[in-house]
Each structure stands twice: as C-alpha cells, then as structure tokens.
Design a protein around this motif. Structure first.
Motif, PDB file in Angstrom:
ATOM      1  N   ILE A 100       1.972   2.164  -3.276  1.00  0.00           N
ATOM      2  CA  ILE A 100       0.957   2.823  -4.305  1.00  0.00           C
ATOM      3  C   ILE A 100       1.037   4.439  -3.651  1.00  0.00           C
ATOM      4  CG2 ILE A 100      -1.364   3.049  -4.748  1.00  0.00           C
ATOM      5  CD1 ILE A 100      -1.607  -0.027  -4.528  1.00  0.00           C
ATOM      6  N   LEU A 101       0.797   4.543  -2.405  1.00  0.00           N
ATOM      7  CA  LEU A 101       0.717   5.852  -1.894  1.00  0.00           C
ATOM      8  C   LEU A 101       1.926   6.854  -2.251  1.00  0.00           C
ATOM      9  CD1 LEU A 101      -0.373   5.442   1.873  1.00  0.00           C
ATOM     10  CD2 LEU A 101      -1.544   6.240   0.144  1.00  0.00           C
ATOM     11  N   VAL A 143       0.846  -1.105  -0.099  1.00  0.00           N
ATOM     12  CA  VAL A 143      -0.155   0.014   0.030  1.00  0.00           C
ATOM     13  C   VAL A 143       0.919   1.433   0.047  1.00  0.00           C
ATOM     14  CG1 VAL A 143      -1.708   1.260   1.436  1.00  0.00           C
ATOM     15  CG2 VAL A 143      -2.071  -0.930   1.056  1.00  0.00           C
ATOM     16  N   ASN A 192       2.469   6.260  -6.962  1.00  0.00           N
ATOM     17  CA  ASN A 192       1.226   6.407  -7.872  1.00  0.00           C
ATOM     18  C   ASN A 192       1.235   7.792  -8.504  1.00  0.00           C
ATOM     19  OD1 ASN A 192      -0.992   5.277  -9.289  1.00  0.00           O
ATOM     20  ND2 ASN A 192      -2.472   6.538  -8.158  1.00  0.00           N
ATOM     21  N   VAL A 212       0.567  -7.853  -4.115  1.00  0.00           N
ATOM     22  CA  VAL A 212      -0.727  -7.886  -4.341  1.00  0.00           C
ATOM     23  C   VAL A 212      -1.519  -6.593  -4.862  1.00  0.00           C
ATOM     24  CG1 VAL A 212      -3.040  -7.968  -2.992  1.00  0.00           C
ATOM     25  CG2 VAL A 212      -1.525  -9.771  -2.867  1.00  0.00           C
ATOM     26  N   PHE A 213      -1.019  -5.474  -4.340  1.00  0.00           N
ATOM     27  CA  PHE A 213      -1.556  -4.128  -4.884  1.00  0.00           C
ATOM     28  C   PHE A 213      -0.812  -3.801  -6.125  1.00  0.00           C
ATOM     29  CE2 PHE A 213      -2.728  -4.389  -0.510  1.00  0.00           C
ATOM     30  CZ  PHE A 213      -4.043  -3.991  -0.549  1.00  0.00           C
ATOM     31  N   ALA A 251      -2.826  -6.299 -15.019  1.00  0.00           N
ATOM     32  CA  ALA A 251      -3.176  -7.445 -15.961  1.00  0.00           C
ATOM     33  C   ALA A 251      -2.011  -7.677 -16.631  1.00  0.00           C
ATOM     34  CB  ALA A 251      -4.110  -6.619 -16.765  1.00  0.00           C
ATOM     35  N   GLU A 252      -1.127  -6.784 -17.230  1.00  0.00           N
ATOM     36  CA  GLU A 252      -0.201  -7.241 -18.025  1.00  0.00           C
ATOM     37  C   GLU A 252       1.101  -7.915 -16.870  1.00  0.00           C
ATOM     38  OE1 GLU A 252      -0.091  -3.099 -19.951  1.00  0.00           O
ATOM     39  OE2 GLU A 252      -1.494  -4.059 -18.465  1.00  0.00           O
ATOM     40  N   VAL A 283       0.478  -5.611  -8.726  1.00  0.00           N
ATOM     41  CA  VAL A 283       0.408  -6.504 -10.057  1.00  0.00           C
ATOM     42  C   VAL A 283      -0.793  -5.745 -10.776  1.00  0.00           C
ATOM     43  CG1 VAL A 283       1.039  -8.498  -9.040  1.00  0.00           C
ATOM     44  CG2 VAL A 283      -1.308  -8.193  -9.004  1.00  0.00           C
ATOM     45  N   GLU A 308       6.194   8.154 -10.930  1.00  0.00           N
ATOM     46  CA  GLU A 308       4.963   7.558 -10.996  1.00  0.00           C
ATOM     47  C   GLU A 308       5.449   6.118 -11.676  1.00  0.00           C
ATOM     48  OE1 GLU A 308       2.351   9.276 -13.652  1.00  0.00           O
ATOM     49  OE2 GLU A 308       1.109   7.853 -13.374  1.00  0.00           O
ATOM     50  N   THR A 353       3.609   2.995 -10.597  1.00  0.00           N
ATOM     51  CA  THR A 353       2.548   2.082 -10.436  1.00  0.00           C
ATOM     52  C   THR A 353       2.172   1.568 -11.849  1.00  0.00           C
ATOM     53  OG1 THR A 353       1.062   3.661 -10.093  1.00  0.00           O
ATOM     54  CG2 THR A 353       1.564   2.568  -8.329  1.00  0.00           C
ATOM     55  N   ARG A 410      -6.340 -19.023  -7.302  1.00  0.00           N
ATOM     56  CA  ARG A 410      -6.776 -20.356  -7.368  1.00  0.00           C
ATOM     57  C   ARG A 410      -7.079 -20.850  -6.138  1.00  0.00           C
ATOM     58  NH1 ARG A 410      -8.360 -22.071 -12.248  1.00  0.00           N
ATOM     59  NH2 ARG A 410      -7.558 -20.471 -13.650  1.00  0.00           N
ATOM     60  N   VAL A 411      -5.906 -20.770  -5.179  1.00  0.00           N
ATOM     61  CA  VAL A 411      -6.551 -21.374  -3.727  1.00  0.00           C
ATOM     62  C   VAL A 411      -7.736 -20.693  -3.152  1.00  0.00           C
ATOM     63  CG1 VAL A 411      -5.683 -21.096  -1.159  1.00  0.00           C
ATOM     64  CG2 VAL A 411      -4.021 -21.710  -3.178  1.00  0.00           C
ATOM     65  N   GLY A 412      -7.929 -19.451  -3.538  1.00  0.00           N
ATOM     66  CA  GLY A 412      -9.227 -18.628  -3.128  1.00  0.00           C
ATOM     67  C   GLY A 412     -10.196 -19.435  -3.772  1.00  0.00           C
ATOM     68  N   ASN A 413     -10.168 -20.077  -4.950  1.00  0.00           N
ATOM     69  CA  ASN A 413     -11.502 -20.745  -5.588  1.00  0.00           C
ATOM     70  C   ASN A 413     -11.621 -22.119  -5.079  1.00  0.00           C
ATOM     71  OD1 ASN A 413     -11.977 -18.542  -7.095  1.00  0.00           O
ATOM     72  ND2 ASN A 413     -11.030 -19.662  -9.016  1.00  0.00           N
TER      73      ASN A 413
END
Lengths: 710, 344
Positions: free
Chosen positions: A557-558, A554, A561, A647-648, A652-653, A650, A566, A568, A664-667
């Motif tokens: 990002i703060l 986090v 970003n 986690v914060f 899409a690319e 990553v 810049e 992120t 996957r584990v979450g699913n």
C-alpha cells in the motif's frame, strides 16, 4: 564461425528493432495514464497536455534507432544504452518526483517502459556485458527492474519506518531502543524467568521446524522414490494436502484433537482422570502445526533431487563392493545435499514468516511475525516497532541464506549429463527402509485424522458442539438457483461465496504461470550466468518470502497507492503480490534442479548454433519439468491460500476466498468456513492434477523395472 | 524481411488487444470499510444500494486493520467512510487528521454518549452503537468445576478461578485496553494496577484478539472471559453454553463509531451514507443480524436481547483522555512492565 556470428547478430538486430517499434507504437497509440476520462497517449500528453518531460521517451527511441543503424558494435551499444537509459531516468525520475499530482501510469506508459528496459539490455549486451548475449542481458535487466520495483522499493519503504522516531525524524537511537530491548532479546526463560524474547522464540522455533521438516520430508521422499512402490501414489497425494489447505484448518483441527476440550484430553480424563489442561498451546503446538504444514514442501524439494540422482553412480559404488547401506551413505546422501540444504532453508524461512499457526495455537508463545502483526493492527499502532521487528526477521533470513551459500559452495552435484543413463534406482537399505516407514506411516495416519475432522466440520451443524449432519453450510456458501426464465433463464450463483471463489481462481491462475516462469528464469540466471551483483540479485528474489505477510501487504500500500505506479484497489496489485510473495519457491525449485543438470548440455546446444532462448526452451526446460510443475503447483496453491499479505489489498470487487473464510472464522461461523475449505481443497487438487498432467514428468533415459523384464 | 513484418504484426496485435481491454465506467459509488460483523455489513450494503441507487463497495476489516489501512493510504485515500468498530481507533484516526469533521443534522437525536464521542473528537467521528464490558462464562464448565458465577471485579480475584480466566492482551486488543482504562477510572490508577497484578495470577492466557476469550469460553477452553457482553448472544445462538454478566462495581463500554475519511473521493455519497447510517431505520440492522449492541439513535426500536443499559452500572468513561495515543501508550507499557512480567 564468423558466418554463424553474423547470423546471430542479424537475428538479434531484428529482435531489437521489434522492441523499438513496439515501444514507439505504445508511446504514440496507447493512453499513457490510467485515469477515467484521460485517455491521451504519451505523445499527446507531451505535446498538448503540458507534460513535455514525456518527450524523453520519443528522444530515447530516436537515439536508440540511430544506434541500431550504426556500423560498429560499440556505437550500436552506446546508442541503445544511452537512449534507453536517458529516457528511463527522466521518465521514472519525473514520475516519482511528481507523485500524487498525476494519474497512475497506464498501459501505454507501462509498455513504453518495458520496451525501454529491453533496449537498455540490448545496449549493454552490445557493449560487451553478459558476454554479449542479448537474451541474458535483457533477462537480467528485466528481472532486476521487476525485483527493484516490486520487492526492494516496497520493502525499503516499510522498513525505513524502523529508523524514524515517533515524531517522524530519522533517529538511530529509536532503532536501537526498539531492536535492543528486553522484550525482543530477553533470556529470562533460561534463568527460570517468565519468558524469553520474541527473537529467541522465533529462532528456536524456526530451527526446530526446519530440522523436523527436512528430516521428515527426506524420509518421505526416500520412501516415495526408492522405497515401497505401492506407497508412492498415496504419498504424493497426501503430501500435497497440507499445502492446499487454507492456513488455519490444520491449527483448528489440532485444537479439536489436543485442545483442552479436545478429544485426546477428554479421553485422558475419562480413562485416567487427568484433568484437561492447555498443555498443547505454545511452542509444542506451533511446532507440530508447522511440521504438519511445511513437511510437504521439504518433501517436494527433496523428491525432485532424489529423482534426479543418476542411478549409475550408485551402481558403480555397488560394483565396487559397497553394500546398499554403504552406497547410500557415501554416494546417495552426499548427492542429496542441495535438496537438503534447500529444504532446510525453505523450512526455516517458512517458519519465521508463518503467521496462521502461531496465532491459532501459539497461546502466549509469541514470535516475531505475530508481534509484527499486532504492532500494526493492535491497540497501539506502532509502525516503527513493526518495521524494527521485520528488520530482525529479514536479518535471520539473510543469515540462513548466507550460511546455505557457504555450505553448498562450489561443490559439484551434477548427475544429469548428456550421456544416457541405464542404471536402475537402488532400493533403500533395509534398516533405513524400516526407519522411513516408521516415520512416514504415523505421519500419514495423522494427516488422515486431521483431515477427517476438517471435512466433518463442514457437514455438521456446529463443529465441536452439535454433530447433527447437515448440508446447510454448503447451501449458504454455494447455492445455485435456477434463474428466472423471463430474464433469460440459466443458472444463478446465489451462494455468498461464489464471487470470492471466482475472483480467487482468476487471480491465482493469472499469477501462477508468471510466478513460475519468472522464478525459473531467475534460477537459470543465477545458476548459469556470471555477472556482478549476482548474490544481491539472488537475495532480492528471496526477500519477499522472509518478510512477514502483513508487512509486505502494508508495504505494497505504501509503495503502490500513489502514482506513478498506482495499483491499489485493482486485482493487478493482488496478482503482483502473489507473484513476488511466492517467487522464491520457483527460484529455489529451479536452483536445486540446475545444480544437477550438467552445463555441457547447454554448451552442446550452443555449439549446434542454438541461441540462448532456444537452448532454454528445447534443452533446459524439458529437463526442468519436475521443478516447473512444483513451481506452478506451489505458486497456484499458495496464491489461493495467502492470507496476511493480501488482507490490506483486497477490495469489495476483489474479495478473496481466504479473506471470506477469515471473516467467517472471525464470526465463529466455522461451518461455512470449513465447507468452503472443503471446496477449495477439492478444486485445488483438481488444479494440481491438471498442472501435473499438462507439464508432465521429466523423461529421463532410465530403464524401468517392467521394461527390463520384457 | 518477412520476419521483420511478423514481429511488427505481433506487436500491433498485442497493442490492439491491450487497447480493447481498457474500459471506463461511471456510476455513483461509495467505498466503505466495515468493521462490524459480516452479515450486518452485507445487509447495510444491500439496503443502502437499493434505497439510494448508490453502489457500496464494502470491504470488511477489523478496526485495527482498518486504522492501519487508513494510515498507509493517507497520501491518496481510497476509502470514503469507515463504519463501525471500537471508538478508540476512530479517535486515534481523528487525532492523526485522517478523518474530516462533519456535523450531522441528526446529532441531537442521538444518545448522550454518541454525541459526546462526536464532541470529543471535534466532530470527526460519531457514535453509532454501544456495548458494555463484562464477563462471559461457560455454564457447563462452571457447574462441572463447581465454580460460583463471577458477579463483580472483586470475584475474579478468588483463588478458585486460578487459570480459568481469559482476557485479551491490552497491547494487541482494544477490548482489553477498555478493561485497563475502565479499571483505572473505577479504582484509581495505582489500585487498578494492584488489582490487575492479583488478576494476573488467575489468568490462564492473554489472547491476542478481543473476541478470542469468549470463543474459548464457548468451546470450553476456559471457564470465564472478560469481553464485551454483546459478543455472547452470537455464540449462544450457535448452541454453545454461554452466559454473560456485568460487574456490580460498574463497567465501561465501547462506543462503536463512524468517520468520514479525509480526502474521500466520493464525498457527497459518503455524507449520504453517513446520514443514512444514523437513521433509526438503518440502525435496526444490527439486531436484525443478531448483533445486540445498543443503537445510538434514541428513536431506534431496541431488540429485547440487547442488554438493558438502565440495569447496568456504568462508570463515567472519559473517552477523550483514555482514547488519546499518549495515555494509551503509557498505560499499556505500564501494564507490560508491572503486570505481564510477573510470574503466575
């Protein structure tokens, strides 16, 4: 002497001139900002695009150039330092003041700033700081700047939240309320109540884990280096396994073993009629999982130190009629101290920053890192609370760091000197050997069992339910199809995991050398140079490790970003995060090694007119090989397996292997997750073998037994 | 002097290589944070990109993480649309001015609850699916322990369930907070807290994540869970002995929502995506990827495995009141103080 000095100054001057040319070229030729459609160089931005403050770079280079031409050292120094310093102040000041109303700094800007930093370092060296050594000065300035930008700035941004009340005003009362409350510091459990505060939980667990890992790691290291030679190879391999394992695999494996529906409980029920309970979840489970996960790190740290202990000291003790036992306890063990303290420190910090194990096997046993996570992503978004808890965590880290400094103090642990050492490593005393084996063998067996479980999980239909063998999960993740021959043929990576795998490999491979190199450089600065603020510098290098990953994510990002820096949304921010998150390991590995290497080796090299960077490359680095290998390996595998910090970050690319697996584990899709883990483990083992092959072992002038026989 | 020249050459080489590395690209795209199940997200991504030519950059994040990211990025948002996830964080984002008001033309085609979600947030979010809160149980474990299947909230207080129930911790999970809010609306606040104190004695563990309890049920770690019932079929499809029921007294539901981020860089594409996600065609992909929530567009064909909302007794859930940060904080801290501090 004057001639030598003159040669040195001439060479320094050339280097400085090189940086001056480099920086000026970057300013004139490369796009200053990173923005689509705006590729104007710094020069153009300043003249044509209404950003005159950028001209300060040109003025800075001009003043520095004038300084370089000056005749006295003092004037040269003043010119360089003033020019570069002024330009840096104006550029950074304006950059941060303007904030979001400008594009982020691009290549031109970054390289210009780098050159200015180097000139500032050169200037301060000329003015007599850092004993006038150019290399040291530049290294200190560069490392400090990097630590300030990528550790201090984001961490300060995130932690400042602790001082803000809900309306966003600075308030000490809010901080006191958050830090001092019962949920954090309550001692209910001692008085037979429900639970203790999370701070006590964390502290207690960390002490247990650090003690356990240090003890076990040391025993294993002793067996590997001084005990049974046959065990050395398997130990080295198996000890690596837990580090190259994505974080939750161990937790899941342990649950399948000890959970309520786990094999152990089922056996107990069928054999003795004991009703399965959830006894495993809680402090004991977390401790076991952490012990399992962090012992290898302690092992790697202590092993390097054991290998470095000069056998002739032990032989001397034996010559003086000490038996093996006495020699071990009065000579070997005290010499192990830097390794033991470092292992303890790293174990402690790993434990308080650990997130994966407490979340999987913690049950209701909460620690600071999990509470921080849920303060941020939980049902009540409360960044103030998260920041306060993170503050407590950092305070713990600071306390241990301080204690370690006090304990290790100025004691001398040097055993690698310039003199050749013809001693043979002493074998362990028989009693100790048995003790070590009694601890090591069960641990090895346990490792094998948990890994068999994890591997099996990737090859069966549904782990814990349907054990029909299948390759389905591997096909889902890593399918390769023959591409359509009309469009060029070739192989097509059709599996869903390829993308994240390639990205992860690329980013981790980019981060590892930077991380290891920077870590060792910092370790060298800490061990071999004297300058004001060195303690702070050292703590800064360690800080990113103690901050829980989520908070670090986090905070990135703060901080990154918004322009001027810049980052992120790019792969770069992930690489930077990898580097600075894992930097402490490089520093620790290097520090422990430097404590053993006699300073006179450096001095001899200097006497022979080598300049500082030559000494580093030709003398110090070869002696540091085990530390370098450890740092490289560790940075690489940690980057591959980092979860909470990225986690914060990553996108899409830039999807990473770990985020894919977590998804996957979450699913509840453990099959694919474990299949992926299997592939990762194999890949990382190969990478580790490759790194060790390339870097090689340190060649110490020691006889080997075989050699002695011939 | 040759050394000088070499230095300059080296510098020039590095600069040239660096300059080559900078590239520019341009194609219409939209950045989406997706808080539903991964397969569902992937299908949306592929189909939307194929049918419109707009590239979807999709990142998968739980709703808590998504909200944390939007808050952290507030000054310079990198996300355009936030798709899916429990309604509460969406309402919170609306409250914090992180999302923009946008009224879709297809709003009247939606179920009343989806429209209500939009109205209550000042049209900063909209409902895209809904799923009821209920109980999950492990059929094998229930038989083995000779437990009755719980049919109502009152059933859960029976002593036979002692240590056999799991629910998430409301402080960390939206699912569990939905339970607290549902009970408060169902029974009245003081009675609800009395009930939860009773329930506390039977709870084996408060997990951290909302989906934790149903996974524990699936793996036989606990007999009963309080979870969203649409999380059940997924476990069952993997071969675990899981069944779900909804309580007889009535229950609440989550409203999975979608919002457009304030300051989105690709606003036009974001609106296109938003409109598309509300069409019946797009809303089928939930069921297509084995996610059995009720889609919000009334014209969407409903999969038979979706729980029949007509057979479930719903309370009149006041999402505006119980979705607000102040009320949430108050209830959670009361739960911490009155319930969670008690011995079991």
């Amino acid at each position: 002497m004057t001639a030598a000095r003159h040669v040195g100054i001439d060479r320094d001057r050339r280097v400085v001139a090189g940086w001056l040319v480099f920086g000026t070229a970057a300013f004139i030729l490369l796009p200053w900002y990173l923005a689509a459609g705006d590729d104007a160089t710094g020069m153009l931005q300043a003249i044509r695009h209404g950003r005159p403050w950028l001209l300060s770079a040109a003025i800075g280079f001009g003043v520095a150039f004038a300084g370089l031409l000056a005749t006295t050292r003092r004037r040269q120094g003043l010119g360089l330092a003033a020019g570069a310093g002024l330009a840096l102040v104006v550029l950074l000041g304006s950059g941060f003041a303007i904030g979001a109303d400008q594009p982020g700094i691009g290549l031109g800007g970054a390289l210009t700033l780098l050159a200015l930093l180097m000139l500032l370092g050169a200037g301060s060296a000329r003015l007599g700081a850092f004993r006038g050594d150019l290399f040291t000065a530049c290294a200190v300035v560069l490392c400090s700047a990097l630590l300030l930008l990528f550790v201090a700035l984001p961490v300060a941004k995130a932690l400042s939240g602790a001082f803000l009340d809900e309306a966003g005003h600075a308030s000490l009362a809010a901080l006191a309320e958050r830090i001092g409350n019962e949920r954090t510091w309550g001692l209910g459990c001692l008085a037979g109540g429900v639970r203790c505060g999370v701070a006590w939980n964390t502290l207690f667990l960390a002490l247990l884990t650090a003690t356990g890992t240090t003890l076990l790691g040391t025993l294993i290291a002793l067996v590997a280096e001084r005990g049974d030679a046959r065990l050395k190879k398997p130990l080295n391999l198996l000890a690596l396994l837990p580090i190259i394992t994505p974080p939750f695999v161990v937790g899941l494996g342990l649950i399948l073993l000890f959970g309520r529906a786990g094999i152990v409980n089922q056996l107990l029920e069928s054999a003795f009629g004991i009703t399965p309970t959830r006894w495993f979840y809680g402090l004991f489970g977390v401790w076991l999982a952490q012990l399992f996960a962090f012992t290898p790190i302690a092992f790697m740290i202590v092993r390097g130190v054991v290998a470095g202990i000069s056998p002739s000291l032990e032989e001397a003790a034996q010559t003086l009629r000490a038996d093996r036992r006495k020699a071990f306890f009065t000579v070997t063990l005290p010499l192990l101290k830097p390794g033991l303290y470092n292992a303890f420190l790293v174990g402690f910090i790993e434990s308080i920053a650990d997130f994966g194990n407490p979340i999987i096997v913690g049950g209701q046993f909460s620690v600071l890192s999990t509470d921080v996570f849920f303060a941020i992503v939980g049902a009540q978004y409360d960044q103030g609370r998260a920041a306060s808890l993170a503050l407590i965590l950092s305070a713990f880290a600071l306390a241990v760091f301080w204690a370690q400094q006090r304990l290790l103090g100025k004691a001398n642990f040097t055993t690698l000197t310039g003199k050749g050492d013809g001693g043979l490593p002493t074998r362990l005393p028989p009693g100790l050997q048995r003790l070590c084996l009694a601890a090591v063998l069960p641990w090895l067996a346990f490792t094998v069992v948990v890994y068999v479980f994890a591997f099996v999980g990737g090859f069966v239909q549904t782990w814990g339910r349907d054990y029909t063998p299948t390759l389905r999960h591997f096909i889902t993740a890593f399918d390769i199809q023959r591409g359509n021959t009309d469009v060029g043929g070739g192989w097509l990576f059709a599996g869903t995991a390829w993308n994240s795998l390639f990205t992860t490999l690329k980013l981790a491979a980019a981060a590892a050398p930077v991380c290891a190199g920077l870590g060792l450089l910092i370790a060298w600065l800490i061990a071999r140079t004297e300058f004001r603020g060195r303690g702070l510098f050292e703590f800064g290098a360690l800080l990113a490790f103690a901050i829980p990953g989520t908070v670090l994510g986090v905070s990135y990002i703060l901080a990154f970003n918004v322009p001027p820096f810049e980052l992120t949304g790019t792969g770069l921010v992930i690489v930077v995060c990898f580097v600075f998150r894992n930097l402490p390991v490089g520093v620790r590995a290097g520090s422990a090694a430097f404590r053993q290497i006699d300073r006179s080796l450096d001095e001899a090299s200097t006497m022979l007119r080598a300049h500082t960077s030559q000494t580093l490359r030709r003398v110090v680095l070869p002696l540091l090989r085990p530390a370098l290998a450890a740092a490289l390996v560790y940075c690489f595998v940690r980057s591959m397996t980092t979860v909470s910090a990225v986690v914060f970050l990553v996108t899409a690319e830039n999807e990473l292997a770990t985020t894919y697996i977590i998804g996957r584990v979450g699913n509840g899709d453990y099959g694919v997750a474990l299949a992926y883990c299997t592939v990762l483990i194999v890949l990382m083992s190969l990478a580790v073998a490759l790194i060790q092959r390339l870097v090689g072992e340190r060649a110490l002038g020691r006889r080997t037994v075989v050699l002695a026989a011939t | 002097m040759t050394k000088n020249r070499r230095t300059v050459l080296r510098a020039a080489f590095v600069l040239a290589a660096a300059a080559l590395a900078t590239t520019v690209r341009a194609q219409e795209q939209v950045n989406v944070i997706c808080s539903v199940q991964a397969d569902w997200c992937n299908m949306i991504q592929t189909v939307f990109a194929k049918s419109t030519g707009i590239k979807v950059n999709m990142s998968l994040k739980g709703s808590g993480e998504a909200l944390a990211q939007l808050i952290a990025e507030k000054a310079n948002p990198k996300t355009d649309v936030w798709f899916g996830g429990t309604g509460d964080p969406h309402l919170q984002a609306a409250e914090n001015d992180l999302t923009v008001a946008y009224q879709s033309a297809s709003l009247p085609q939606l179920h009343a609850w989806a429209q209500q979600q939009a109205r209550q947030s000042g049209y900063r979010t909209v409902g895209i699916y809904s799923g009821p809160l209920g109980f999950g149980y492990n059929t094998e474990l229930v038989t083995k322990k000779k437990l009755a299947v719980p049919r109502s909230w009152a059933d859960l207080l029976k002593p036979e369930y002692k240590g056999e129930i799991q629910v998430a911790n409301p402080a960390s999970s939206g699912t569990a907070y939905t339970m607290v809010a549902t009970l408060v609306q169902l029974m009245g606040e003081d009675k609800a807290f009395e009930y939860m104190k009773g329930l506390h004695k039977n709870i084996g563990q408060y997990t951290r994540s909302g989906t934790g309890p149903i996974k524990a049920v699936a793996r036989g770690e606990t007999a009963v869970s309080i979870s969203f019932v649409h999380d059940g079929p997924g476990e069952k499809l993997q071969g675990f002995p899981v069944e779900t029921v909804t309580p007889a007294e009535g229950t609440g539901a989550e409203i999975g929502s979608m919002s457009i981020v304030k300051g989105a860089r690709n606003m036009a594409a974001a609106k296109k995506f938003y409109e598309w996600a509300l069409t019946p065609q797009a809303q089928q992909f939930g069921a297509a990827t084995k996610q059995f929530q009720l889609p919000s567009n009334r014209a969407t064909p409903v999969d038979p495995r979706v729980p029949d909302f007509k057979k479930i007794r719903f309370i009149d859930y006041d999402y505006a009141k119980y979705g607000s940060s102040a009320e949430r904080k108050r209830l959670i801290s009361r739960w911490e103080k009155d319930v969670n501090s008690l011995p079991r």
